[in-house]
Design a protein around this motif. Structure first.
Motif, short mmCIF file in Angstrom:
data_model
loop_
_atom_site.label_atom_id
_atom_site.label_comp_id
_atom_site.label_asym_id
_atom_site.label_seq_id
_atom_site.Cartn_x
_atom_site.Cartn_y
_atom_site.Cartn_z
N ALA A 188 0.83 -1.21 0.00
CA ALA A 188 0.00 0.00 0.00
C ALA A 188 0.86 1.26 0.00
N GLU A 189 1.98 1.23 0.71
CA GLU A 189 2.84 2.41 0.81
C GLU A 189 3.71 2.62 -0.42
N SER A 190 4.09 1.52 -1.08
CA SER A 190 5.05 1.62 -2.19
C SER A 190 4.44 1.43 -3.56
N GLY A 191 3.28 0.76 -3.63
CA GLY A 191 2.70 0.41 -4.92
C GLY A 191 3.37 -0.80 -5.56
N ILE A 192 4.22 -1.51 -4.81
CA ILE A 192 4.94 -2.68 -5.32
C ILE A 192 4.56 -3.90 -4.51
N ASP A 193 4.16 -4.96 -5.18
CA ASP A 193 3.74 -6.19 -4.53
C ASP A 193 4.95 -7.10 -4.30
N PRO A 194 5.33 -7.37 -3.04
CA PRO A 194 6.46 -8.27 -2.78
C PRO A 194 6.17 -9.74 -3.07
N GLU A 195 4.96 -10.04 -3.45
CA GLU A 195 4.57 -11.38 -3.89
C GLU A 195 4.81 -12.44 -2.81
N ILE A 196 4.06 -12.33 -1.72
CA ILE A 196 4.13 -13.36 -0.70
C ILE A 196 3.39 -14.60 -1.19
N SER A 197 3.97 -15.77 -0.90
CA SER A 197 3.39 -17.04 -1.29
C SER A 197 3.12 -17.86 -0.03
#
Length: 237
Positions: A78-87
């Motif tokens: 939400a803060e960065s606009g980048i999804d770290p893609e948790i699995s």
């Protein structure tokens, strides 16, 4: 209030973010670029590889981290606009010599782990080589994409008004709220947080002489999607 964070891996950047959220003006130092050392090369597994082989304080810390990590990832996206893609696809552990010790650890620590048959194992990972009779299965273990997590954190570091990033700054020493740079500059703060990992013994030998690096290797495969669907651990790899 001013805080200095030394070391800008995952932990250093998360500390800087937390301090900034709590009213500190933060200066974040790194000897290289943000998130380009051990954090970049990690596998992103949100668990010690063989968790039952660690001391109780490590288990307690890991369990707390695992409980809050999914929410943390949502906040970072939400803060960065980048999804770290948790699995959330779990961890399979093959060829475990101390399997009973692992199961005892799981029972004593309320950590979900079970022995699964070959049939279930190959349902989960049909591309594994043949010959495995059973496996340990930890379905609640998650993982993230390290480069994407670090990209999200770097973005937050650069966007937050209370955080000043100072890359390519080698630290000569740290003492009681004072950070000395190799350039001769001295920076002062109300709080100094050291997150320099394997380099800590060079900066603070008086308290960290037992901290030393370990060697690991990462290989990147151009594999088709679906070849491996979760974390699979075998013989330490």
């Amino acid at each position: 209030m001013k805080a200095i964070v030394v070391g800008a891996g995952v932990i250093g950047m998360l500390q800087a973010r937390d301090l900034a959220h709590n009213g500190f003006d933060v200066v974040l130092y790194d000897q290289g670029q943000l998130g380009r050392e051990a954090s970049w090369a990690g596998g992103g597994i949100i668990s010690p590889l063989y968790p039952w082989r660690y001391l109780a304080p490590v288990t307690a810390l890991a369990k707390r981290s695992q409980a809050i990590y999914a929410e943390l990832i949502e906040d970072l996206e939400a803060e960065s606009g980048i999804d770290p893609e948790i699995s959330h696809h779990g961890l399979l552990v093959l060829n475990v010599e101390d399997q009973q010790a692992a199961l005892n650890w799981a029972e004593n620590n309320a950590s979900w782990m079970e022995t699964i048959s070959a049939e279930h194992l190959y349902d989960l990972e049909p591309k594994l080589k043949t010959g495995f009779a059973s496996s340990l299965w930890m379905p609640k273990v998650a993982s993230v994409r390290n480069p994407r997590l670090l990209r999200a954190l770097r973005t937050i570091m650069n966007l937050h008004a209370a955080i000043t990033v100072r890359e390519n700054q080698k630290i000569a020493g740290i003492d009681e709220g004072r950070v000395s740079l190799l350039s001769g500059e001295i920076d002062y703060a109300d709080l100094v947080v050291v997150c320099s990992g394997a380099w800590t013994s060079q900066l603070m030998p008086q308290i960290s002489s037992e901290i030393e690096p370990v060697k690991g290797q990462m290989l990147v495969f151009d594999a088709p999607v679906g070849l491996v669907n979760r974390v699979v651990l075998s013989d330490g790899r």
